[in-house]
Design a protein around this motif. Sequence first.
Motif, PDB file in Angstrom:
ATOM      1  N   GLY A  65      21.428  30.526 112.697  1.00 29.29           N
ATOM      2  CA  GLY A  65      21.459  31.587 111.697  1.00 29.29           C
ATOM      3  C   GLY A  65      22.493  31.333 110.615  1.00 29.29           C
ATOM      4  O   GLY A  65      22.226  31.512 109.415  1.00 29.29           O
ATOM      5  N   GLN A  66      23.676  30.886 111.030  1.00 29.27           N
ATOM      6  CA  GLN A  66      24.735  30.613 110.055  1.00 29.27           C
ATOM      7  C   GLN A  66      24.372  29.424 109.167  1.00 29.27           C
ATOM      8  O   GLN A  66      24.681  29.425 107.971  1.00 29.27           O
ATOM      9  CB  GLN A  66      26.055  30.349 110.789  1.00 29.27           C
ATOM     10  CG  GLN A  66      26.628  31.583 111.468  1.00 29.27           C
ATOM     11  CD  GLN A  66      27.877  31.285 112.275  1.00 29.27           C
ATOM     12  OE1 GLN A  66      28.180  30.126 112.583  1.00 29.27           O
ATOM     13  NE2 GLN A  66      28.615  32.328 112.641  1.00 29.27           N
ATOM     14  N   SER A  67      23.718  28.429 109.737  1.00 29.28           N
ATOM     15  CA  SER A  67      23.334  27.251 108.961  1.00 29.28           C
ATOM     16  C   SER A  67      22.277  27.594 107.923  1.00 29.28           C
ATOM     17  O   SER A  67      22.354  27.157 106.761  1.00 29.28           O
ATOM     18  CB  SER A  67      22.811  26.159 109.902  1.00 29.28           C
ATOM     19  OG  SER A  67      23.804  25.778 110.832  1.00 29.28           O
ATOM     20  N   HIS A  85      21.769  30.505 106.581  1.00 32.05           N
ATOM     21  CA  HIS A  85      22.396  31.340 105.555  1.00 32.05           C
ATOM     22  C   HIS A  85      23.244  30.505 104.603  1.00 32.05           C
ATOM     23  O   HIS A  85      23.279  30.767 103.388  1.00 32.05           O
ATOM     24  CB  HIS A  85      23.248  32.414 106.210  1.00 32.05           C
ATOM     25  CG  HIS A  85      24.030  33.245 105.228  1.00 32.05           C
ATOM     26  ND1 HIS A  85      23.421  34.043 104.281  1.00 32.05           N
ATOM     27  CD2 HIS A  85      25.376  33.369 105.025  1.00 32.05           C
ATOM     28  CE1 HIS A  85      24.350  34.642 103.556  1.00 32.05           C
ATOM     29  NE2 HIS A  85      25.538  34.234 103.972  1.00 32.05           N
ATOM     30  N   SER A  86      23.923  29.491 105.129  1.00 33.84           N
ATOM     31  CA  SER A  86      24.798  28.670 104.287  1.00 33.84           C
ATOM     32  C   SER A  86      24.009  27.877 103.244  1.00 33.84           C
ATOM     33  O   SER A  86      24.528  27.570 102.176  1.00 33.84           O
ATOM     34  CB  SER A  86      25.610  27.700 105.151  1.00 33.84           C
ATOM     35  OG  SER A  86      24.765  26.764 105.792  1.00 33.84           O
ATOM     36  N   SER A 115      19.902  36.089 105.318  1.00 35.63           N
ATOM     37  CA  SER A 115      21.166  36.484 105.927  1.00 35.63           C
ATOM     38  C   SER A 115      21.333  35.795 107.283  1.00 35.63           C
ATOM     39  O   SER A 115      20.365  35.286 107.855  1.00 35.63           O
ATOM     40  CB  SER A 115      21.210  38.006 106.112  1.00 35.63           C
ATOM     41  OG  SER A 115      20.280  38.413 107.113  1.00 35.63           O
ATOM     42  N   THR A 116      22.551  35.799 107.777  1.00 38.52           N
ATOM     43  CA  THR A 116      22.801  35.194 109.093  1.00 38.52           C
ATOM     44  C   THR A 116      21.978  35.883 110.170  1.00 38.52           C
ATOM     45  O   THR A 116      21.386  35.226 111.039  1.00 38.52           O
ATOM     46  CB  THR A 116      24.297  35.277 109.442  1.00 38.52           C
ATOM     47  OG1 THR A 116      25.053  34.553 108.465  1.00 38.52           O
ATOM     48  CG2 THR A 116      24.562  34.680 110.820  1.00 38.52           C
ATOM     49  N   ASN A 117      21.914  37.204 110.114  1.00 36.85           N
ATOM     50  CA  ASN A 117      21.137  37.947 111.107  1.00 36.85           C
ATOM     51  C   ASN A 117      19.658  37.591 111.038  1.00 36.85           C
ATOM     52  O   ASN A 117      18.990  37.423 112.067  1.00 36.85           O
ATOM     53  CB  ASN A 117      21.309  39.450 110.907  1.00 36.85           C
ATOM     54  CG  ASN A 117      22.667  39.941 111.386  1.00 36.85           C
ATOM     55  OD1 ASN A 117      23.420  39.193 112.012  1.00 36.85           O
ATOM     56  ND2 ASN A 117      22.988  41.194 111.091  1.00 36.85           N
ATOM     57  N   GLN A 161      28.666  37.434 116.745  1.00 38.79           N
ATOM     58  CA  GLN A 161      28.570  36.182 115.978  1.00 38.79           C
ATOM     59  C   GLN A 161      29.876  35.773 115.318  1.00 38.79           C
ATOM     60  O   GLN A 161      30.130  34.591 115.092  1.00 38.79           O
ATOM     61  CB  GLN A 161      27.471  36.302 114.923  1.00 38.79           C
ATOM     62  CG  GLN A 161      27.689  37.413 113.927  1.00 38.79           C
ATOM     63  CD  GLN A 161      26.518  37.562 112.970  1.00 38.79           C
ATOM     64  OE1 GLN A 161      26.484  36.925 111.937  1.00 38.79           O
ATOM     65  NE2 GLN A 161      25.558  38.397 113.329  1.00 38.79           N
TER      66      GLN A 161
END
Length: 464
Positions: free
Chosen positions: A127-129, A131-132, A138-140, A343
């Motif tokens: 999720g973070q990847s 979003h980045s 979004s991360t979610n 998270q």
Amino acid sequence: MNHPTPKPATLELSTIQPIAADQRHGRARDLFTIWFGSNIMLLTVVTGALAVTVFKLPFITALLALVAGNLIGGVFMALHSAQGPQLGVPQMVQTRGQFGSYGSLLVVALVVIMYLGFFASNLVLGGQSLHSQYALVSTNQGIVLVGLISVVATVFGYRLIHAYTRLMSYLSGAILLLCFIWIVAVHGLPADFLQRNAFNLPGFLGTLSVAALWQLAYAPYVSDYSRYMPADTGGRAAFWSSYWGCCLGSILPMALGVIVGLSVNGDIIAGLIELTGPIATLVVAVFSVGIAATNAMNLYCGTLSAITVGQTLVPRWSAGALSRTVTALVLFGISLALALLGQDDFMANYTNFILLLLYVLVPWTAINLVDYYLVAHGSYDVASFFRRDGGIYGTFNWTAVGCYVLGVLVQVPFMATELYTGVVAKAMGGADISWIVGLLVISPVYYLLSRRFRAPALLAGRNA
């Protein structure tokens, strides 16, 4: 011998029941692609980077430690994989042959917790990847997307997971190669790349342990993906296909992590995006989908292990596709909640927890392998695995239970984590060799005690 051509991916009807001879299919080479494809993902890259970011090793030494650790740990992983074609049952069901029907419950429950943790960790990283690289996601939303892809493959089961990882072997492998070429030849490495960091023994041993434990973490479920193979696949073919698939699939992305870790300061995923520049969008997309493939395997294993616990307590229960689907959705919901709610600081805290869980799996792998290869010689009464009283294996094998507890205790002085560091590990500058001690102590102890106390019929083995 010619084996049936694998059928298209369809809904798997079996769960933990023995796989009948007429349902067996596939070739040993399928084991290469499932382990090669499932390891080429972002978490493997991040893990490799630990060698230079946390353990502060220079490039050559970091690579040597990672290669050695994977090659050593891969031996144990592949020895478990070779059991699948012979017995045709999931690894945690087979554990009843060593620990007894109730004695195995603690190990099986720990495996459920461990793979839920890996599942949630991968969700956060995926999720973070996403979003980045994709600001609109979004991360979610990224967490949910990766999770949904994973749970679909888990519901369909064995065939779809094999097909998924086979595709990712080619796709992720090509992107991984592109990353190496782009970073080294196009972007270029820092002028002082080979001079960054200096050799230190604790760092070398720590990196070696992380790489070996990466392989050992697959031990509780590796035979879940070889149990459909025809019995005449052969232990040797299953061993080498699994071994090289998992070792190469781990070493290569870990090497990429080393390069990224030495080239940039700070977050590894952000560094990978920076170094790959114009192709970063493609890299993140493919590696994030790769996370979903691995997560499907984690959830599938957790589901089979949870069903194993239920069937132990209710022997008449013969779980099918619906039960697997419901169980998978429940476990998915738990992991999704953990990922969404925790998270922010989840990765660091849960990584420590996972390491502690791995410590308790080391004595299990020693007991399982010694029993399978040296005590029972691969011959078990599979019907006894599914009886409440454990059949010929009983409810508790106190030899195995006692050795398991001993195996956990002997590792304590050698553990080195942020949560706890043992006295020996402190004296060694924080080097963690606990897993080596656990394997070296418990393997001969269990073998000698089994030869002394187990019934002659069990020592001779029973035909499955």
